[in-house]
Design an enzyme around this catalytic site. Structure first.
Site, PDB file in Angstrom:
ATOM      1  N   ASN A  10      15.237 110.039  52.750  1.00 57.75           N
ATOM      2  CA  ASN A  10      15.581 111.398  52.043  1.00 57.75           C
ATOM      3  C   ASN A  10      15.882 110.663  50.020  1.00 57.75           C
ATOM      4  OD1 ASN A  10      16.630 113.715  50.131  1.00 57.75           O
ATOM      5  ND2 ASN A  10      18.408 113.230  50.890  1.00 57.75           N
ATOM      6  N   GLU A 167      26.106 114.523  59.186  1.00 60.60           N
ATOM      7  CA  GLU A 167      25.594 113.233  57.953  1.00 60.60           C
ATOM      8  C   GLU A 167      27.209 113.133  57.792  1.00 60.60           C
ATOM      9  OE1 GLU A 167      22.301 112.410  55.878  1.00 60.60           O
ATOM     10  OE2 GLU A 167      22.497 114.243  55.015  1.00 60.60           O
ATOM     11  N   GLY A 173      26.014 107.942  50.849  1.00 63.26           N
ATOM     12  CA  GLY A 173      25.871 107.723  49.022  1.00 63.26           C
ATOM     13  C   GLY A 173      27.035 106.989  49.072  1.00 63.26           C
ATOM     14  N   SER A 212      24.813 106.047  54.813  1.00 60.02           N
ATOM     15  CA  SER A 212      24.476 104.858  54.508  1.00 60.02           C
ATOM     16  C   SER A 212      24.325 104.242  55.319  1.00 60.02           C
ATOM     17  CB  SER A 212      26.257 104.493  53.963  1.00 60.02           C
ATOM     18  OG  SER A 212      26.738 105.461  52.454  1.00 60.02           O
TER      19      SER A 212
END
Ligand code: PEP
Length: 250
Positions: A10, A167, A173, A212
């Site tokens: 992504n 997720e 992130g 991550s």
């Protein structure tokens, strides 16, 4: 049941003609993988990536979003039929950034999935809990609520054509990946929830982990029985790192 692994990048709102051309060129050098390798550029670069990948079957294209509407006065939106012109196979829906920053609700996400299934796309349906929800013991309840919106609108058979990406919001992130055991526990719970409607669909549905993921953590994640690949954000912008993750998937 053997489920093919998927490693999807992504790219979010990153890249330029120059950097994307370089990244795709490096990814194409890697050659065949047994896993499905997917990249999702921003809308303006779909045509570029589709053209760069045209001569090979190595990389599949994903879009990062879609409208639930077919056409009309919806400034700034992109419809499923528009995506058909660009060789797109997958479309991300329900990403936590869309939910938290742009107010997308479970019901809207379900409508977007419907518009994709009316065409020939595979939605990558993102679900997951916030840190607050995890700490309150709500992880599975949140994932089940998000899935239930799609089950109620489209029925369990729709999941024969959907890829789920679990997720956890707190891992996206942040550098804080769920451990492979934590992820496995939730993936197993998600599969069990779908199995209440259909055991066969639950066995077939591919459930990716996202949050991550790096080359160094991917092997342990992929060794888990209910983890069928990864949705990779930051690390997918680095060809070497992303290809290491693809290699770990086998
Ligand atoms: C994502 O955006 O879907 C994602 C998982 O990002 P990151 O890998 O950077 O946490």
């Amino acid at each position: 049941m053997i489920r093919q692994k998927i490693v999807a990048g992504n790219w979010k709102m990153n890249g330029s003609t120059e950097s994307i051309t370089a990244l795709v060129t490096d990814l194409l050098k890697a050659g065949h993988s047994n896993s499905e390798v997917v990249v999702s550029p921003s809308f303006p670069y779909l045509h570029l990536v589709s053209t760069l990948c045209a001569q090979s079957d190595l990389i599949k294209l994903a879009a990062q979003n879609v409208s639930d509407k077919e056409s009309g006065a919806f400034t700034g939106e992109v419809s499923a039929s528009m995506l058909e012109d660009f060789g797109v196979k997958y479309v991300l829906v329900g990403h936590s950034e869309r939910r938290s920053l742009y107010g997308e609700t479970d019901d809207l996400v379900a409508l977007k999935i419907q518009s994709l299934l009316n065409k020939d796309f595979t939605p990558m349906f993102c679900i997951g809990e916030t840190l607050e929800e995890r700490e309150a013991g709500q992880t599975l309840a949140v994932c089940e609520r998000q899935i239930q919106a799609v089950l109620s609108l489209l029925g369990v058979e729709a999941f024969n054509r959907i890829v789920i990406a679990y997720e956890p919001v707190w891992a996206i992130g942040t550098g804080l990946s769920a451990t492979s055991e934590q992820a496995q526990e939730v993936h197993c719970g998600i599969r069990a929830f779908i199995a209440k409607s259909s055991d066969l669909v639950a066995q077939r549905v591919q459930i990716l982990y996202g949050g991550s993921v790096k080359a160094s953590t991917s092997r342990a994640l992929f060794a888990m029985p209910d983890i069928d690949g990864a949705l990779v954000g930051g690390a997918s912008l680095d060809a070497k790192e992303f290809l290491e993750i693809v290699k770990a998937a086998g």
